[in-house]
Scaffold this motif. Structure first.
Motif, PDB file in Angstrom:
ATOM      1  N   GLU A 174      -1.697  -3.202  14.444  1.00 47.81           N
ATOM      2  CA  GLU A 174      -2.358  -1.959  14.886  1.00 47.81           C
ATOM      3  C   GLU A 174      -2.514  -0.975  13.727  1.00 47.81           C
ATOM      4  O   GLU A 174      -3.584  -0.393  13.509  1.00 47.81           O
ATOM      5  CB  GLU A 174      -1.545  -1.313  16.016  1.00 47.81           C
ATOM      6  N   ASN A 175      -1.438  -0.790  12.943  1.00 53.58           N
ATOM      7  CA  ASN A 175      -1.505   0.131  11.805  1.00 53.58           C
ATOM      8  C   ASN A 175      -2.466  -0.370  10.732  1.00 53.58           C
ATOM      9  O   ASN A 175      -3.202   0.417  10.130  1.00 53.58           O
ATOM     10  CB  ASN A 175      -0.109   0.343  11.207  1.00 53.58           C
ATOM     11  N   LEU A 176      -2.455  -1.672  10.486  1.00 53.04           N
ATOM     12  CA  LEU A 176      -3.352  -2.237   9.470  1.00 53.04           C
ATOM     13  C   LEU A 176      -4.811  -2.087   9.898  1.00 53.04           C
ATOM     14  O   LEU A 176      -5.693  -1.933   9.057  1.00 53.04           O
ATOM     15  CB  LEU A 176      -3.014  -3.713   9.226  1.00 53.04           C
ATOM     16  N   GLN A 177      -5.046  -2.110  11.207  1.00 52.92           N
ATOM     17  CA  GLN A 177      -6.404  -1.929  11.729  1.00 52.92           C
ATOM     18  C   GLN A 177      -6.828  -0.461  11.668  1.00 52.92           C
ATOM     19  O   GLN A 177      -7.956  -0.132  11.295  1.00 52.92           O
ATOM     20  CB  GLN A 177      -6.460  -2.424  13.174  1.00 52.92           C
ATOM     21  N   ASN A 178      -5.895   0.430  12.011  1.00 48.96           N
ATOM     22  CA  ASN A 178      -6.214   1.870  12.048  1.00 48.96           C
ATOM     23  C   ASN A 178      -6.317   2.496  10.666  1.00 48.96           C
ATOM     24  O   ASN A 178      -6.962   3.530  10.496  1.00 48.96           O
ATOM     25  CB  ASN A 178      -5.159   2.624  12.861  1.00 48.96           C
ATOM     26  N   PHE A 179      -5.626   1.877   9.693  1.00 43.24           N
ATOM     27  CA  PHE A 179      -5.629   2.425   8.323  1.00 43.24           C
ATOM     28  C   PHE A 179      -6.038   1.325   7.337  1.00 43.24           C
ATOM     29  O   PHE A 179      -5.222   0.851   6.547  1.00 43.24           O
ATOM     30  CB  PHE A 179      -4.242   2.982   7.963  1.00 43.24           C
ATOM     31  N   PRO A 180      -7.303   0.886   7.389  1.00 43.14           N
ATOM     32  CA  PRO A 180      -7.734  -0.175   6.467  1.00 43.14           C
ATOM     33  C   PRO A 180      -7.570   0.277   5.019  1.00 43.14           C
ATOM     34  O   PRO A 180      -7.876   1.417   4.685  1.00 43.14           O
ATOM     35  CB  PRO A 180      -9.211  -0.384   6.832  1.00 43.14           C
ATOM     36  N   GLY A 181      -7.047  -0.613   4.195  1.00 41.51           N
ATOM     37  CA  GLY A 181      -6.817  -0.242   2.793  1.00 41.51           C
ATOM     38  C   GLY A 181      -5.474   0.425   2.565  1.00 41.51           C
ATOM     39  O   GLY A 181      -5.196   0.941   1.482  1.00 41.51           O
ATOM     40  N   ILE A 182      -4.599   0.397   3.581  1.00 45.13           N
ATOM     41  CA  ILE A 182      -3.298   1.076   3.465  1.00 45.13           C
ATOM     42  C   ILE A 182      -2.384   0.365   2.460  1.00 45.13           C
ATOM     43  O   ILE A 182      -2.297  -0.851   2.423  1.00 45.13           O
ATOM     44  CB  ILE A 182      -2.613   1.147   4.855  1.00 45.13           C
ATOM     45  N   SER A 183      -1.757   1.151   1.603  1.00 49.57           N
ATOM     46  CA  SER A 183      -0.636   0.669   0.777  1.00 49.57           C
ATOM     47  C   SER A 183       0.286   1.857   0.502  1.00 49.57           C
ATOM     48  O   SER A 183      -0.171   2.984   0.326  1.00 49.57           O
ATOM     49  CB  SER A 183      -1.114   0.022  -0.534  1.00 49.57           C
ATOM     50  N   ILE A 184       1.598   1.583   0.536  1.00 47.46           N
ATOM     51  CA  ILE A 184       2.618   2.621   0.304  1.00 47.46           C
ATOM     52  C   ILE A 184       3.774   1.979  -0.440  1.00 47.46           C
ATOM     53  O   ILE A 184       4.324   0.976   0.021  1.00 47.46           O
ATOM     54  CB  ILE A 184       3.186   3.187   1.639  1.00 47.46           C
ATOM     55  N   GLU A 185       4.152   2.536  -1.601  1.00 49.54           N
ATOM     56  CA  GLU A 185       5.319   2.046  -2.336  1.00 49.54           C
ATOM     57  C   GLU A 185       6.230   3.213  -2.707  1.00 49.54           C
ATOM     58  O   GLU A 185       5.756   4.319  -2.987  1.00 49.54           O
ATOM     59  CB  GLU A 185       4.883   1.263  -3.581  1.00 49.54           C
ATOM     60  N   GLY A 186       7.539   2.926  -2.713  1.00 43.00           N
ATOM     61  CA  GLY A 186       8.542   3.981  -2.870  1.00 43.00           C
ATOM     62  C   GLY A 186       8.542   4.688  -4.209  1.00 43.00           C
ATOM     63  O   GLY A 186       9.045   5.811  -4.318  1.00 43.00           O
ATOM     64  N   GLY A 187       7.988   4.069  -5.235  1.00 37.97           N
ATOM     65  CA  GLY A 187       7.894   4.745  -6.527  1.00 37.97           C
ATOM     66  C   GLY A 187       6.991   5.959  -6.480  1.00 37.97           C
ATOM     67  O   GLY A 187       7.072   6.850  -7.328  1.00 37.97           O
ATOM     68  N   ASP A 188       6.125   6.006  -5.455  1.00 44.39           N
ATOM     69  CA  ASP A 188       5.214   7.141  -5.278  1.00 44.39           C
ATOM     70  C   ASP A 188       5.744   8.180  -4.302  1.00 44.39           C
ATOM     71  O   ASP A 188       5.086   9.190  -4.068  1.00 44.39           O
ATOM     72  CB  ASP A 188       3.854   6.639  -4.754  1.00 44.39           C
ATOM     73  N   PHE A 189       6.915   7.932  -3.700  1.00 45.69           N
ATOM     74  CA  PHE A 189       7.385   8.728  -2.561  1.00 45.69           C
ATOM     75  C   PHE A 189       8.645   9.502  -2.959  1.00 45.69           C
ATOM     76  O   PHE A 189       9.672   8.907  -3.252  1.00 45.69           O
ATOM     77  CB  PHE A 189       7.688   7.761  -1.408  1.00 45.69           C
ATOM     78  N   GLN A 190       8.541  10.837  -2.997  1.00 48.26           N
ATOM     79  CA  GLN A 190       9.695  11.656  -3.379  1.00 48.26           C
ATOM     80  C   GLN A 190       9.935  12.754  -2.343  1.00 48.26           C
ATOM     81  O   GLN A 190       8.986  13.334  -1.820  1.00 48.26           O
ATOM     82  CB  GLN A 190       9.484  12.260  -4.775  1.00 48.26           C
ATOM     83  N   VAL A 191      11.217  13.003  -2.090  1.00 50.17           N
ATOM     84  CA  VAL A 191      11.612  14.010  -1.098  1.00 50.17           C
ATOM     85  C   VAL A 191      12.004  15.285  -1.842  1.00 50.17           C
ATOM     86  O   VAL A 191      13.047  15.340  -2.492  1.00 50.17           O
ATOM     87  CB  VAL A 191      12.796  13.508  -0.236  1.00 50.17           C
ATOM     88  N   GLY A 192      11.133  16.298  -1.780  1.00 48.87           N
ATOM     89  CA  GLY A 192      11.419  17.556  -2.463  1.00 48.87           C
ATOM     90  C   GLY A 192      12.430  18.403  -1.706  1.00 48.87           C
ATOM     91  O   GLY A 192      13.306  19.037  -2.282  1.00 48.87           O
TER      92      GLY A 192
END
Length: 422
Positions: free
Chosen positions: A198-216
């Motif tokens: 469902e998520n792959l269909q709703n967000f085509p082209g989705i990619s998320i990796e933790g090196g890009d994700f920071q908690v300020g």
């Protein structure tokens, strides 16, 4: 591992005192590369395992001194001892990687042996014509990148966001981390997984990796978008924040260039060091360039503002996070900044406010940290007992002649699961 000892996932900053971290000591999967397949494995070079292992032992030794470490292989082995988890996880992996022929044999192995093979790879058995003639060496390929545990899962508050890896070669890492967080009796959390149909269909082209994700801060995320985390990936995170209807939340987005490959993730150009200091690769983060910095504000489930900002440091200051930028590569010239950024010179991992770990090779960066009040101390000396970790600000330096060639630093090699509130 004691199943009765519960750890509730809780991460609300990049620098709160570290109370638990997941790591993966590199094994023979790192050496199962050839010059021919290194690019497919996302490496620009092949590593020498004996040197990388020796360097990694210093990194792990320091982490063991300051917090509790958990090895992926141990956590995976623990959950594989649960029969239902073992059969469903193996079926999922073998189906998705076209290797159902090895499923029955894998199922019969011990939990620890399966854990090892899921990481180090399952060599192909050349027992029919197709497999005899195959150019592949493995039915399940080795996970060359798993020492960078940061990417396949991300803690935020009491939840864990599972990665949607940009390259198929890393998909199994996310599958394994999802299984660990959902099934390990020690870990208490809720997972958010973008990998459902469902998520792959709703967000085509989705990619998320933790090196890009920071908690300020508990209400501020800082996310990079580039070759590893797509705008659709950030939209998926945004939708999940909207669903919570939690009052005021902020996402700061930093656009990253596609090249060079050292700009692979946000944490290669920007990391938090302390409550009031950050490491920046100045030309990209502070310079006048065409790469956007965007602020998205969410109030009670609705986006109330999207606006472009001057730069990441100024955008953070507007939200009450006043950061003094310290320059990767120092201030002596562009070439030292470029050289040291290439070798993860901006990639620091904080284990407490103002206490960070980074590579000893980046001498101009370390000099700049020292000018800004950070005492520079060799991690080897701390481990040998010749000096202590000081009470004030410090950077513990680890060897990285080989590890850095893998394309990541101390932050890349660590996935925090619990930090104290700052």
């Amino acid at each position: 591992m004691q199943a009765n000892h519960k750890i509730e996932i809780d991460v609300n900053s990049e620098f709160g005192h570290l109370e638990g971290v997941i790591i993966h000591t590199p094994g023979i999967e790192v050496e199962e590369m050839t010059p021919e397949n290194a690019e497919r494995a996302l490496y620009s070079d092949i590593l020498n395992l004996s040197v990388a292992s020796s360097e990694y032992s210093v990194f792990k030794g320091i982490l063991n001194k300051v917090t509790t470490t958990f090895e992926v292989k141990d956590l995976l082995s623990d959950i594989l001892s649960i029969d239902q988890v073992k059969s469903s996880l193996l079926k999922e992996i073998c189906l998705s990687e076209g290797a159902m022929d090895i499923y029955p044999k894998l199922l019969g192995k011990s939990a620890s042996e399966i854990a090892k093979q899921l990481i180090q790879g399952v060599p192909i058995e050349r027992d029919n014509l197709t497999r005899f003639l195959s150019q592949e060496r493995f039915s399940l390929r080795p996970l060359h990148n798993f020492l960078f545990t940061r990417d396949a899962s991300m803690s935020f508050g009491k939840e864990v966001l599972i990665g949607k890896m940009a390259s198929k070669v890393r998909d199994r890492e996310a599958v394994i981390m999802d299984a660990i967080f959902n099934n390990h009796p020690m870990l208490v959390t809720r997972t958010i997984n973008p990998n459902s149909p469902e998520n792959l269909q709703n967000f085509p082209g989705i990619s998320i990796e933790g090196g890009d994700f920071q908690v300020g801060r508990e209400d501020v995320l800082v996310i990079g978008t580039g070759i590893r985390t797509s705008t659709q990936g950030i939209d998926f995170i945004l939708e999940n924040i909207k669903l919570k209807k939690q009052g005021l939340q902020h996402i700061l987005i930093q656009e990253l260039p596609d090249t060079p490959e050292s700009f692979i993730h946000l944490d290669m150009v920007f990391t938090f060091l302390d409550v009031d200091a950050c490491m920046v690769y100045e030309p990209l983060i502070m310079g006048t360039n065409r790469f956007h910095t965007i602020h998205i504000q969410v109030e009670n489930g609705k986006v109330t503002d999207i606006s472009e900002q001057k730069n990441l440091v100024k955008a953070l200051k507007k939200l009450g996070i006043d950061m003094r930028p310290i320059q990767c590569g120092g201030i002596t010239g562009d070439w030292t900044q470029e050289r040291e950024q290439w070798h993860s010179g901006a990639n620091f991992f904080a284990f407490a406010p103002g206490k960070v770990i980074g590579y000893e090779r980046n001498v101009h960066t370390l000099e700049q940290l020292n000018h800004n009040g950070f005492q520079v101390i060799s991690a080897k000396e701390v481990l040998s007992g010749t000096c202590e970790i000081p009470g004030g600000k410090c950077v513990l330096t680890i060897p990285g002649s080989e590890l850095a060639r893998g394309g990541g630093g101390a932050r890349c090699m660590s996935m925090p699961i619990r930090r104290k509130q700052v």
